[in-house]
Motif scaffolding. Structure first.
Motif, PDB file in Angstrom:
ATOM      1  N   LEU B 551       0.836  -1.209   0.000  1.00 31.41           N
ATOM      2  CA  LEU B 551       0.000   0.000   0.000  1.00 31.41           C
ATOM      3  C   LEU B 551       0.870   1.258   0.000  1.00 31.41           C
ATOM      4  N   ARG B 552       1.877   1.245   0.845  1.00 34.77           N
ATOM      5  CA  ARG B 552       2.768   2.415   0.939  1.00 34.77           C
ATOM      6  C   ARG B 552       3.491   2.658  -0.382  1.00 34.77           C
ATOM      7  N   SER B 553       3.879   1.559  -0.996  1.00 38.33           N
ATOM      8  CA  SER B 553       4.595   1.667  -2.254  1.00 38.33           C
ATOM      9  C   SER B 553       3.700   2.298  -3.326  1.00 38.33           C
ATOM     10  N   VAL B 554       2.461   1.836  -3.398  1.00 43.44           N
ATOM     11  CA  VAL B 554       1.521   2.375  -4.384  1.00 43.44           C
ATOM     12  C   VAL B 554       1.221   3.840  -4.066  1.00 43.44           C
ATOM     13  N   ALA B 555       0.958   4.112  -2.782  1.00 40.17           N
ATOM     14  CA  ALA B 555       0.625   5.479  -2.372  1.00 40.17           C
ATOM     15  C   ALA B 555       1.786   6.423  -2.673  1.00 40.17           C
ATOM     16  N   ALA B 556       3.014   5.918  -2.493  1.00 41.18           N
ATOM     17  CA  ALA B 556       4.197   6.753  -2.729  1.00 41.18           C
ATOM     18  C   ALA B 556       4.236   7.193  -4.189  1.00 41.18           C
ATOM     19  N   VAL B 557       3.943   6.246  -5.082  1.00 36.43           N
ATOM     20  CA  VAL B 557       3.926   6.601  -6.502  1.00 36.43           C
ATOM     21  C   VAL B 557       2.817   7.609  -6.772  1.00 36.43           C
ATOM     22  N   MET B 558       1.646   7.339  -6.194  1.00 41.52           N
ATOM     23  CA  MET B 558       0.492   8.205  -6.461  1.00 41.52           C
ATOM     24  C   MET B 558       0.723   9.629  -5.979  1.00 41.52           C
ATOM     25  N   MET B 559       1.434   9.758  -4.850  1.00 38.52           N
ATOM     26  CA  MET B 559       1.629  11.099  -4.284  1.00 38.52           C
ATOM     27  C   MET B 559       3.044  11.618  -4.537  1.00 38.52           C
ATOM     28  N   GLY B 571      -7.563   5.525   8.087  1.00 40.72           N
ATOM     29  CA  GLY B 571      -8.148   5.332   6.764  1.00 40.72           C
ATOM     30  C   GLY B 571      -7.454   6.093   5.656  1.00 40.72           C
ATOM     31  N   LEU B 572      -6.338   6.702   5.988  1.00 42.12           N
ATOM     32  CA  LEU B 572      -5.625   7.522   5.000  1.00 42.12           C
ATOM     33  C   LEU B 572      -4.189   7.046   4.837  1.00 42.12           C
ATOM     34  N   ALA B 573      -3.678   7.236   3.609  1.00 41.97           N
ATOM     35  CA  ALA B 573      -2.230   7.144   3.397  1.00 41.97           C
ATOM     36  C   ALA B 573      -1.722   8.584   3.387  1.00 41.97           C
ATOM     37  N   ARG B 574      -0.877   8.891   4.372  1.00 45.92           N
ATOM     38  CA  ARG B 574      -0.427  10.278   4.533  1.00 45.92           C
ATOM     39  C   ARG B 574       1.053  10.377   4.240  1.00 45.92           C
ATOM     40  N   VAL B 575       1.452  11.505   3.706  1.00 46.57           N
ATOM     41  CA  VAL B 575       2.876  11.793   3.571  1.00 46.57           C
ATOM     42  C   VAL B 575       3.273  12.580   4.812  1.00 46.57           C
ATOM     43  N   THR B 576       4.188  12.006   5.580  1.00 46.27           N
ATOM     44  CA  THR B 576       4.526  12.655   6.852  1.00 46.27           C
ATOM     45  C   THR B 576       5.107  14.049   6.591  1.00 46.27           C
ATOM     46  N   GLY B 577       4.820  14.919   7.501  1.00 42.64           N
ATOM     47  CA  GLY B 577       5.361  16.268   7.430  1.00 42.64           C
ATOM     48  C   GLY B 577       4.689  17.138   6.377  1.00 42.64           C
ATOM     49  N   THR B 578       3.650  16.612   5.744  1.00 40.29           N
ATOM     50  CA  THR B 578       2.906  17.418   4.770  1.00 40.29           C
ATOM     51  C   THR B 578       1.420  17.270   5.102  1.00 40.29           C
ATOM     52  N   ASN B 579       0.577  18.011   4.395  1.00 38.23           N
ATOM     53  CA  ASN B 579      -0.850  17.729   4.581  1.00 38.23           C
ATOM     54  C   ASN B 579      -1.393  16.927   3.397  1.00 38.23           C
ATOM     55  N   GLN B 580      -0.494  16.278   2.714  1.00 36.17           N
ATOM     56  CA  GLN B 580      -0.869  15.466   1.560  1.00 36.17           C
ATOM     57  C   GLN B 580      -1.347  14.091   2.022  1.00 36.17           C
ATOM     58  N   SER B 581      -2.498  13.641   1.489  1.00 34.48           N
ATOM     59  CA  SER B 581      -2.966  12.295   1.843  1.00 34.48           C
ATOM     60  C   SER B 581      -3.939  11.794   0.783  1.00 34.48           C
ATOM     61  N   LEU B 582      -4.123  10.485   0.803  1.00 32.04           N
ATOM     62  CA  LEU B 582      -5.130   9.874  -0.067  1.00 32.04           C
ATOM     63  C   LEU B 582      -5.943   8.897   0.782  1.00 32.04           C
ATOM     64  N   PRO B 583      -7.253   8.811   0.531  1.00 30.81           N
ATOM     65  CA  PRO B 583      -8.016   7.772   1.220  1.00 30.81           C
ATOM     66  C   PRO B 583      -7.474   6.394   0.815  1.00 30.81           C
ATOM     67  N   ILE B 584      -7.344   5.525   1.786  1.00 32.42           N
ATOM     68  CA  ILE B 584      -6.792   4.190   1.491  1.00 32.42           C
ATOM     69  C   ILE B 584      -7.585   3.464   0.394  1.00 32.42           C
ATOM     70  N   PRO B 585      -8.934   3.538   0.384  1.00 34.33           N
ATOM     71  CA  PRO B 585      -9.651   2.838  -0.693  1.00 34.33           C
ATOM     72  C   PRO B 585      -9.211   3.308  -2.083  1.00 34.33           C
ATOM     73  N   GLU B 586      -8.888   4.583  -2.195  1.00 41.75           N
ATOM     74  CA  GLU B 586      -8.439   5.089  -3.498  1.00 41.75           C
ATOM     75  C   GLU B 586      -7.106   4.436  -3.898  1.00 41.75           C
ATOM     76  N   VAL B 587      -6.237   4.298  -2.931  1.00 44.37           N
ATOM     77  CA  VAL B 587      -4.953   3.643  -3.176  1.00 44.37           C
ATOM     78  C   VAL B 587      -5.193   2.179  -3.541  1.00 44.37           C
ATOM     79  N   ALA B 588      -6.104   1.539  -2.804  1.00 42.16           N
ATOM     80  CA  ALA B 588      -6.370   0.117  -3.046  1.00 42.16           C
ATOM     81  C   ALA B 588      -6.911  -0.098  -4.451  1.00 42.16           C
ATOM     82  N   ARG B 589      -7.838   0.771  -4.818  1.00 44.30           N
ATOM     83  CA  ARG B 589      -8.423   0.612  -6.146  1.00 44.30           C
ATOM     84  C   ARG B 589      -7.337   0.762  -7.223  1.00 44.30           C
ATOM     85  N   ALA B 590      -6.480   1.734  -7.032  1.00 42.06           N
ATOM     86  CA  ALA B 590      -5.394   1.944  -7.998  1.00 42.06           C
ATOM     87  C   ALA B 590      -4.467   0.736  -8.066  1.00 42.06           C
TER      88      ALA B 590
END
Lengths: 165, 771, 284
Positions: B551-559, B571-590
């Motif tokens: 999941l982290r690997s996919v989210a890293a590419v996405m963000m 329920g979120l994949a967050r980039v630490t130290g930023t306010n950037q995030s994606l809902p986990i279901p969105e990452v899963a679907r991708a």
């Protein structure tokens, strides 16, 4: 084979017309003929209480009563306790307080407690304990069952049965 | 925010509370009813079995190509015995299946069973171990003269010297009555035949569905793939639902033979007669003590009545070999000698029941400490303190390695909680008023979560231990964990969901744990031996951790961030130290639908992991106060305290529930329950009017104190806790009763310590005092 | 554990019950509360061909104080006694005893009269009937007869009720205000069959026992009324010594039954204890 009897049971407010042998117990009729399998059989000799249901609002062992005897009676089973998906206060208390483990004895305890508390909402903890000693549970050591029922009893007193039934 | 450590209400409960559970009997509608005709005698030769014409009745002669059940231990001292599916030539115990009948409903099946008549030339039965071991005793199994099916012997070189040097030698002869695990739901199965595939699905109330499938396929000589075993909701097991029983073999055979669905739902009488028993043990143990109370050595002769057959897969070695390996328990035992035998008799088969031998082992060591303390004039708590293990890892005389525990600390906590000093004052006052109060302690270790090395060491042909978990996040962001463990009421799915939730940053309600279906779960061993939280939990943590990495690997590419900077929470994949995030279901679907974007991780979010730990020891001290009514022999438990160390608690409410239930079974063991055979091998206790599980009126409030020693023995930091309550409670109760009755100088040497037994001891003590 | 087949009749009146008994009595069996009978049928230990269910005859469910006795109908459930049913000492006595009869759900169905007709040696009501000398009204199609408890119980599960008879009513003597009672039962668990129990009723005047009733149950094939010991109590002032003596005499007087829960020696011990405790409670 003995003659079958055509009977009508009123279960959780609904009519079920069945053709059963006289020897069919109420428990078996509920489970096999009405398809209400929430009532469980743990001993079939009246000791364990897993089959406890309300007949005309009184908790009874449905393994020690024949279905033909319940003709015209109002029968209530665990399936009728919740209103749709809204749990009865007893069910809610069992959930929140871990009043069940395997769940096999649970319908019997729920119906026993429901019947006893409807008949006398002001039962003391000691009286509740005495009444609940009627049924066996093999998983919980009873501790969270008595806790759940006492907490539910408090809430049922605060919120009279007519309002939540 | 962590889900671990929270008393989360169980995900299993709503359906169970509304009567929507699915237990095996609930699946029997439409199936033909099966009834077994059982032997009314314990031993004898079958001369003939008369069956009514034109009905579906089968005997051993019909079971072509079906092999007997025959579990193996690779030990030179083990004698394998074969258990036929239906008795052939001989009957071996009262209740053994002779024939099986099939009819349209249960009542008719019972009517038909009454028409089957077996002509059996009854012989004298060997019922108790003394008779079985007597010189010249008839062999229960012809190829096992002497009636010992397994015998383990160990003797450390310095044992004789330890006894020679002893200031005090304590000898105990202790006996435990036979008991039933007595799950409230008995055994049962529904075998459904699929006419298109020829496959049979067996729904059965069992703890080890994969093992059952293997055993059934072996005995029936069919491919495992032709069989699916499903454990639906199971109404308690406690060990009784581990074994491969002949009834399940017959059921699958019938479904295939008749090409129709058949159901066998065990009744209570049958459960007492024909399901497995346990705890029928007799121990002769000597302990050598130095003057200062140091335990120098233990010399033990342990006998377990294993009944007529050997249980599959764990074998009849389970009680005797557990006894051999674990008698020293939480104590330093420098020198150890033991002979432990499994003795066969014409009685029901022994199989595991929560605690396996350890209730008796703990009783033995805890009586040993109390008796030695009295004789040496040392305080009972102090003598324990001098002998409890306190440096870790500790290696026992049988080679077991104990990880970090809190043996002395747990005892101190229990002593403080029960107010020992205050009690002694109250006890004195009560005695002056003719009331007999007593206090008892029980310190013990509970070996839990052990993997293949431990079972392999027993010489088992089938070596259980590991668990495989398959964990997937689906494209909607929900999680499916498929486990080989097979819970039966413990709430394991909730606790595993809490573990997985922490790994994946989703709430437990989004995690579905699948168990008990051989078509839907990886091969695994089931739920027994306080193992599932540790082993299935460990495998869940590993598998979910691998999914999290994906999941982290996919989210890293996405963000467009570094993988190391992705955290999964709320329920979120967050980039630490930023306010950037994606809902986990969105990452899963991708991950599933845009996999071309993630060549380095590949498609999907599916991972397997295996966990096979060496094992870990939980520990606890039970303390209780009882009052004995010396005129009736009745006992009332006034207080019961458990100071428990099960490592990190995943769901404390569930842990407490396990302790409550275990203690209640320990109370049953100590005071109430006993299966009693008469001298002909006829079981007298076949109803709940005679076999007496305690009710709410007999089980006191159980007060629990937790210690949480963290060891590296498990990756979840959790230790097992399923059996401890049952292991420790009997010794605490018996010690308290002996303390209460100390004015009479009475030694309680058997469980259950029933009112009539206690009165007998008092009567004899009074007679001795007067005569 | 399903019962063997039977025919089922549900008469609507006492007359119909008696007619059914006349027609089927030898093969038939009255079904009242059924809390012992149906369990035995599920084990197939009882296999009546015809069950005559009297639950449809609601007018058999009554409790009527009349004259010097309390009349109890054939359908009066145990639960009816949870609260005192009559003024005076009898009501509380019955309320005290009923708490020991099985469990709450069983008491909703099981009947007082059914317990007497079943005649389990460990039945609390059989002990009450024996100790207080109840009067039984037995009816059949031919007529009716009355008999006293002492002549009614014949042994384990055996009474004066014949195959074609209905035990229609039981009368317990009302106790006047001078009476006090004590009841003590010992069983393995809550609600279990008594291993031994005793009922004591003492009439006290000016610090003396003028009349006594003393019975023991659960220890032999039927409840036992200890007439000789009642006489020994009469005329004396209650005291620990007196009760100890009486309890010791009870122990010596009874040859107890044995089962897996209680040897004869143990039951003898229990007889002493339950008698002593029942007497002590009565005098308290």
């Amino acid at each position: 084979m003995a003659n079958k009897h055509v009977i009508t049971l009123i279960v959780n407010g609904k009519d079920y017309t069945l053709s059963v042998e006289a020897r069919r117990t109420l428990a078996d009729a509920l489970r096999d003929d009405c398809g209400l399998t929430g009532t469980h059989l743990g001993c079939e000799h009246g000791v364990c209480g897993a089959c406890t249901v309300l007949v005309d609002d009184k908790p009874v062992r449905s393994c020690l009563m024949f279905a033909v005897q319940a003709e015209g009676c109002s029968v209530r089973t665990v399936e009728g306790l919740a209103k749709g998906d809204a749990l009865h206060l007893l069910q809610k208390a069992f959930w929140e307080n871990h009043g069940l483990q395997c769940g096999f004895c649970t319908p019997g305890f729920l119906m026993l407690a429901a019947g006893a508390l409807e008949a006398d909402p002001d039962l003391s903890e000691e009286e509740i304990r005495d009444i609940l000693s009627s049924n066996l549970c093999r998983c919980t050591g009873y501790q969270n069952i008595i806790k759940s029922v006492c907490l539910a009893a408090n809430e049922m007193r605060a919120c009279p049965p007519s309002a939540d039934r | 925010m962590s889900w671990i450590g929270r008393s989360l209400p169980r995900l299993e409960d709503p359906s169970l509370l509304m009567g929507r559970g699915r237990y095996v009997a609930d699946l029997a509608r439409g199936a033909a009813s099966v009834k077994f005709v059982r032997s009314p005698v314990a031993a004898g030769r079958i001369l003939s079995i008369d069956v009514p014409d034109g009905e579906l009745v089968f005997t051993a002669a019909d079971l072509d190509g079906v092999k007997p059940i025959c579990p193996i231990l690779h030990r030179p001292d083990y004698i394998a015995v074969e258990q036929p599916i239906l008795a052939k030539d001989r009957v071996m115990f009262c209740g053994q299946a002779l024939a099986v009948v099939v009819a349209e409903d249960q009542g008719l099946a019972e009517d038909l069973a009454e028409e089957v008549y077996a002509d059996i030339d009854a012989e004298d039965a060997i019922v108790d171990m003394e008779a079985a071991l007597a010189e010249g005793a008839v062999a229960v199994h012809a190829h096992a003269p002497g009636n010992v099916l397994v015998e383990g012997v160990l003797r450390s070189p310095g044992l004789d010297a330890a006894f020679a040097d002893a200031a005090e030698i304590v000898t105990l002869d202790l006996r435990s009555g036979r008991q039933s695990a007595m799950p409230l739901e008995g055994r049962g199965g529904v075998a459904q035949y699929d006419r298109i595939s020829g496959r049979v699905t067996l729904y059965a109330s069992v703890q080890m569905p994969h093992m059952l499938r293997t055993g059934l396929a072996d005995v029936l000589q069919i491919p495992e793939a032709d069989l699916r075993v499903v454990a639906p909701d199971v109404g308690g097991g406690f060990g009784q639902k581990m074994s491969l029983f002949p009834e399940y073999v017959a059921l699958v055979w019938l479904a295939r033979k008749l090409e129709r669905d058949v159901a066998w739902i065990e009744d209570r009488r049958e459960n007492f007669l024909a399901s497995s028993h346990s705890r029928d043990q007799s121990f002769h143990v000597r302990g050598a003590f130095a003057k200062d109370g140091t335990l120098l050595g233990i010399d033990a002769d342990l006998k377990s009545n294993v009944g007529a057959f050997s249980c599959y897969p764990v074998t009849c070695g389970v009680e005797p070999l557990m006894a051999l390996a674990e008698l020293p328990g939480p104590y330093k035992v420098p020198e150890y000698g033991v002979r432990s035998r499994g003795v066969t008799t014409n009685t029901g088969m022994m199989a595991p029941y929560r605690g396996v031998s350890r209730p008796m082992l703990t009783l033995t060591m805890e009586r040993m400490m109390d008796v030695a303390a009295r004789r040496l004039g040392i305080d009972p708590i102090e003598i324990r303190r001098r002998n409890l293990i306190d440096s870790f890892p500790h290696r026992s005389p049988t080679g077991l390695v104990y990880d970090e525990g809190s043996y002395k600390e747990a005892m101190d906590r229990a002593v403080a909680a029960i107010d020992l000093t205050g009690f002694r004052a109250r006890q004195k006052e009560a005695r002056a008023a003719g009331r007999y109060l007593g206090i008892g302690f029980s310190v013990f270790s509970e070996r839990t979560g052990y993997g293949t090395p431990a079972y392999a060491a027993r010489g088992m042909n089938i070596v259980p231990g590991y668990e495989i978990v398959s964990c997937a996040m689906d494209p909607s962001g929900f999680v499916e964990a498929r486990i080989g463990s097979s819970p039966h009421g413990q709430g394991l799915k909730t606790a595993l969901a809490q573990l997985i939730a922490d790994e994946l940053g989703v709430e437990p309600g989004k995690i579905k744990v699948f168990s008990g279906d051989t078509d839907a779960t990886p091969y695994g061993w089931g739920t027994f031996a306080s193992r599932s939280m540790v082993i299935a939990g460990g495998a869940c943590k590993l598998a979910a951790g691998k999914v999290a990495t994906r999941l982290r690997s996919v989210a890293a590419v996405m963000m467009q961030a570094s993988e190391d900077h992705i955290v999964l929470e709320d329920g979120l994949a967050r980039v630490t130290g930023t306010n950037q995030s994606l809902p986990i279901p969105e990452v899963a679907r991708a991950a599933y639908h845009q996999s071309h974007r993630f060549p380095q991780s590949g498609p999907g979010l599916i991972e397997n992991a295996t966990y096979d730990p060496g094992g870990t020891f939980s520990n606890a001290c039970h303390a209780c106060i009882v009052e004995v009514d010396i005129e009736t022999g009745g006992v009332k438990i006034e207080r019961f305290i458990v100071a428990e160390d099960a490592g990190l608690l995943i769901n404390p409410m569930i842990v407490d529930g396990q302790i409550h239930g275990g203690v209640a079974q320990g109370i049953a063991n100590a005071l109430f329950e006993e299966l009693i055979y008469d001298e002909t091998g006829n079981l007298l206790t076949v109803s709940l009017a005679d076999y007496l599980p305690p009710t709410m009126a007999e089980v006191p409030t159980i007060e629990i104190e937790h210690l949480e020693t963290v060891s590296d023995a498990t990756i979840t930091k959790a230790k097992g806790v399923g059996e401890g309550g049952a292991i420790g409670a009997p010794a605490a109760i018996i010690n308290a009763m002996v303390d209460a009755l100390s004015p009479f100088g009475i030694e309680i040497v058997r469980m259950p310590a029933t009112p009539q037994y206690i009165r007998k001891l008092i009567r004899e003590a009074e007679r001795d005092a007067h005569g | 554990m399903k019962p063997a087949s039977f025919d089922y009749i549900r008469p609507g009146s006492r007359a119909e019950i008696l007619a059914a008994l006349a027609a089927h009595g030898d093969d038939g069996k009255i079904l009242a509360g059924g809390q012992s009978l149906v369990a035995a049928m599920n084990f197939r230990l009882a296999r009546p061909e015809v069950l005559i269910d009297i639950n449809g005859t609601k007018d058999l469910d009554y409790l009527q104080p009349s004259g010097d006795s309390l009349a109890i109908g054939a359908l009066t459930r145990h639960a009816a006694f949870h609260k005192p049913v009559v003024d005076g000492p009898l009501g509380p006595l019955l309320a005290k005893v009923v708490r020991n009869i099985a469990h709450y759900p069983i008491r909703q169905r099981g009947t007082f009269t059914g317990s007497l007709a079943h005649a389990d040696p460990a039945s609390e009501w059989c002990l009450v009937a024996t100790t207080l000398d109840a009067e039984m009204l037995i009816v059949n199609a031919e007529g009716e007869r009355r008999c006293r408890a002492g002549d009614f119980f014949k042994g384990t599960f055996t009474t004066a009720v014949g195959a074609q008879d209905l035990l229609a009513e039981v009368r317990l003597p009302l106790l006047d205000d001078g009476w006090r009672s004590g009841f003590y039962e010992f069983s393995r668990r809550a609600g279990d069959f008594a291993l031994a129990m005793s009922l004591a009723a003492l009439k006290l005047e000016n610090g003396r026992i003028t009349e006594a009733r003393l019975g023991v149950g659960g220890v032999a094939d039927r409840a036992i009324r200890l007439h000789a010991l009642e006489n020994e109590l009469a005329g004396k002032a209650p005291s620990r010594e007196l009760f100890e003596d009486v309890a010791a005499s009870a122990k010596a007087a009874i040859k107890p039954s044995e089962d897996i829960h209680a040897s004869a020696d143990y039951r003898r011990d229990l007889i002493r204890t339950v008698v002593l405790r029942a007497l002590t409670e009565a005098a308290a």
